[in-house]
Write an enzyme that holds these catalytic residues in place. Structure first.
Site, PDB file in Angstrom:
ATOM      1  N   THR A 291       0.831  -1.202   0.000  1.00 38.72           N
ATOM      2  CA  THR A 291       0.000   0.000   0.000  1.00 38.72           C
ATOM      3  C   THR A 291       0.866   1.253   0.000  1.00 38.72           C
ATOM      4  O   THR A 291       2.090   1.163  -0.164  1.00 38.72           O
ATOM      5  CB  THR A 291      -1.024  -0.069   1.164  1.00 38.72           C
ATOM      6  OG1 THR A 291      -1.935   1.015   1.020  1.00 38.72           O
ATOM      7  CG2 THR A 291      -0.353   0.004   2.531  1.00 38.72           C
ATOM      8  N   LYS A 295       3.280   1.326  -4.038  1.00 39.40           N
ATOM      9  CA  LYS A 295       2.664   0.586  -5.149  1.00 39.40           C
ATOM     10  C   LYS A 295       3.475   0.689  -6.449  1.00 39.40           C
ATOM     11  O   LYS A 295       3.383  -0.183  -7.303  1.00 39.40           O
ATOM     12  CB  LYS A 295       1.229   1.050  -5.358  1.00 39.40           C
ATOM     13  CG  LYS A 295       0.322   0.600  -4.225  1.00 39.40           C
ATOM     14  CD  LYS A 295      -1.105   1.057  -4.411  1.00 39.40           C
ATOM     15  CE  LYS A 295      -1.918   0.680  -3.179  1.00 39.40           C
ATOM     16  NZ  LYS A 295      -3.295   1.155  -3.225  1.00 39.40           N
ATOM     17  N   GLU A 307      -0.726  -8.191 -16.649  1.00 37.61           N
ATOM     18  CA  GLU A 307      -0.882  -7.157 -17.678  1.00 37.61           C
ATOM     19  C   GLU A 307      -1.380  -5.850 -17.072  1.00 37.61           C
ATOM     20  O   GLU A 307      -0.980  -4.766 -17.477  1.00 37.61           O
ATOM     21  CB  GLU A 307      -1.905  -7.626 -18.715  1.00 37.61           C
ATOM     22  CG  GLU A 307      -1.246  -8.239 -19.930  1.00 37.61           C
ATOM     23  CD  GLU A 307      -2.285  -8.781 -20.884  1.00 37.61           C
ATOM     24  OE1 GLU A 307      -3.230  -8.039 -21.209  1.00 37.61           O
ATOM     25  OE2 GLU A 307      -2.148  -9.968 -21.258  1.00 37.61           O
ATOM     26  N   GLY A 357      -7.402  14.088  -9.246  1.00 30.45           N
ATOM     27  CA  GLY A 357      -6.104  13.533  -8.858  1.00 30.45           C
ATOM     28  C   GLY A 357      -5.476  12.791 -10.015  1.00 30.45           C
ATOM     29  O   GLY A 357      -6.163  12.378 -10.969  1.00 30.45           O
TER      30      GLY A 357
END
Ligand code: ATR
Length: 499
Positions: A291, A295, A307, A357
């Site tokens: 987390t 990441k 993928e 964001g």
């Protein structure tokens, strides 16, 4: 099997008996911390072991070792002597153990302890760090040979934690107590069995935990299934920083418990990705969640990637394979399943969506919106980042303050908030304070703590349908479980996982 010890830090013996009563079913032994007792009560400690039905450790910890005893060494030795040397002939009524620090050299005290059946725990505390030669120090604690050596050390980072696990290699047969204090050391308390530690110390959360990083006995026994952990237990964990608010450990441990799977899931606050990967290797983790903020940083450690990981450039799920780590991304499907459940329909065709964001979370959102054939506008504080994310998908983009808000009017069937603004503890934050909701937008905020961010609350007040990120969190964890365990998540448990 490592035991659970409850540290009793009440001011009176009566208060300690009450606490013990409350936690009795979770603990195997108790530690009477006489340094926490009122001075009058200290005169009565000799009677305490006879009042309880489990073995008791006597400890009088001085301030320099993290305790509360303010008197001098003379007073401390007198107190210990009164409890040990004038003990009962019936050994069952005496302290089963006494914790004596390595520099407390009083042969008569030890003699008394041995005579009346109290085993010596020979301890040292390092409140500054982890000793370079921890194994050597542990061995050096043995004088007579029948003591239990105890090391309580303070890992300052995850590499220090790794050094604790490495130090005990080769000491498997030695009875001992080893623990790391503080937030980094929490995993050593859960994995005491892995360290070959005789016990793990806990204390009552309601009364203020006795030491930093300690767990409540119920949490250790129930959430972390401490008594089920043995040499065959498979380990899973989560890497992140600061990792103070993760809901994943209760989630996974609950499923392991319900499904009778011999596994435990442990939080690892990780100051660097590198040290987490090393520790994961040392502990032979079978899988891990990744987390914030790792990441993306985890990508170089992957042997193979799905993928989706390649396309999104972020990975939140690691599965150990003989060749190395296999990386997956379950945030994507977790998000889109939740969004479709919220918005209805089987895809986003014809829907106009604003994504707030352009960070890691937004990348997963944009990937899914594109996969589901939605059209999107990406708004971000840093416009260049919005541009970079939007262009490969042919989405619109803008900076939040440069006319971006106007553009929203063309992309407001759904608004997805992916920034960290408004998350605890910064609950005042609002990524779009000047935007007025029409009341017709569907608004999703990926934050779930608090339950309603300021942004989501404004939307709801204007009449919008809203959803927070908790549903997404559960859905991504369900996918993660399937990758970890190579089997579908048990459907019968879904209703009770909304914890
Ligand atoms: P995550 O993986 O959680 O998405 P991230 O990659 O660091 O974390 O992205 C954080 C997002 O929140 C970015 O869109 C960031 O905007 P910038 O790209 O301009 O940095 C946004 N964000 C964080 N703090 C912000 C703030 N105070 N005001 C506006 N946006 C903010």
């Amino acid at each position: 099997m490592a035991k659970i010890c409850l540290c009793l830090t009440g001011k009176t013996l009566e208060a300690n008996l009450e606490t013990l009563e409350k936690y009795r079913k979770y603990v195997d032994l108790a530690e009477l911390r006489a340094d926490f007792l009122d001075p009058d009560e200290r005169l009565l400690i000799r009677r305490f072991p006879a009042l309880v039905d489990i073995p008791v450790i006597l400890t009088v910890r001085r301030a320099s070792d993290g305790g509360r005893f303010q008197g001098g060494e003379g007073a401390r030795i007198t107190l210990l002597c009164k409890a040990l040397a004038f003990a009962e002939v019936d050994r069952r009524k005496n302290f089963a153990y006494v914790d004596l620090e390595e520099d407390l050299n009083v042969p008569s005290l030890e003699e008394a302890a041995r005579t009346f059946g109290s085993r010596v725990i020979r301890s040292f505390h390092n409140l500054q760090g982890v000793d370079a030669d921890l194994a050597g120090r542990l061995r050096g604690l043995l004088h007579v040979g029948d003591e239990i050596p105890k090391a309580a050390v303070s890992p300052r980072n995850l590499a220090d934690v790794l050094s604790i696990y490495r130090a005990v290699r080769g000491l498997e047969k030695q009875e001992k107590i080893v623990l790391g204090m503080g937030a980094y050391g929490l995993n050593t308390r859960i994995l005491a069995e892995r360290l070959g530690s005789f016990l793990s110390y806990t204390s009552a959360r309601d009364e203020g935990l006795a030491a930093p990083g300690q767990l409540d006995p119920r949490e250790l026994a129930e959430t972390y299934r401490f008594r089920k952990i043995d040499a065959g237990t498979e380990l899973y964990g989560i890497a992140g920083f600061p990792l103070t608010a993760t809901s994943s450990p209760p989630f996974f441990n609950k499923v392991y418990s319900e499904e009778n799977i011999n596994a435990v899931y442990v939080p690892f606050p990780s100051d660097t990705m590198e040290s987490f990967m090393e520790l994961a290797g040392e502990l032979k983790l079978r899988g891990a969640s990744v987390t914030v903020p790792y990441k993306e940083k985890v990508l170089p450690y992957l042997h193979a990637e799905s993928e989706v990981v390649r396309a999104v450039g972020a990975c939140n799920t690691l599965v150990a394979t003989p060749e190395g780590w296999q990386g997956y991304n379950t945030d994507c499907r977790g998000f889109s399943d939740s969004l479709l459940d919220f918005a209805g329909g089987k895809d986003l065709k014809g829907r106009k969506i604003t994504i707030l964001g352009a960070g890691g979370a937004a990348r997963a959102v944009a990937f899914e919106v594109h996969r589901l054939r939605g059209k999107a506008l990406i708004l971000n504080r840093t416009a260049s980042r919005a541009k970079r994310l939007a262009e490969p998908y042919r989405f619109a983009w803008a900076g939040i303050d440069s006319g971006g808000a106007e553009l929203i009017s063309r992309y407001r069937d759904i608004i997805v908030q992916t920034t960290s603004l408004g998350m605890e503890p910064g609950t005042e934050g609002d990524p779009l304070p000047d935007y007025h909701f029409s009341g017709r937008e569907l608004v999703m905020d990926l934050i779930y703590k608090p339950e309603r961010t300021r942004f989501l609350k404004r939307a709801a007040d204007a009449g919008c349908a809203v959803r927070n990120g908790y549903d997404m969190l559960i859905r991504q964890a369900v996918y993660q479980y399937a990758f970890f365990m190579k089997t579908e998540f048990p459907a019968r448990l879904l209703p009770q996982m909304r914890i």
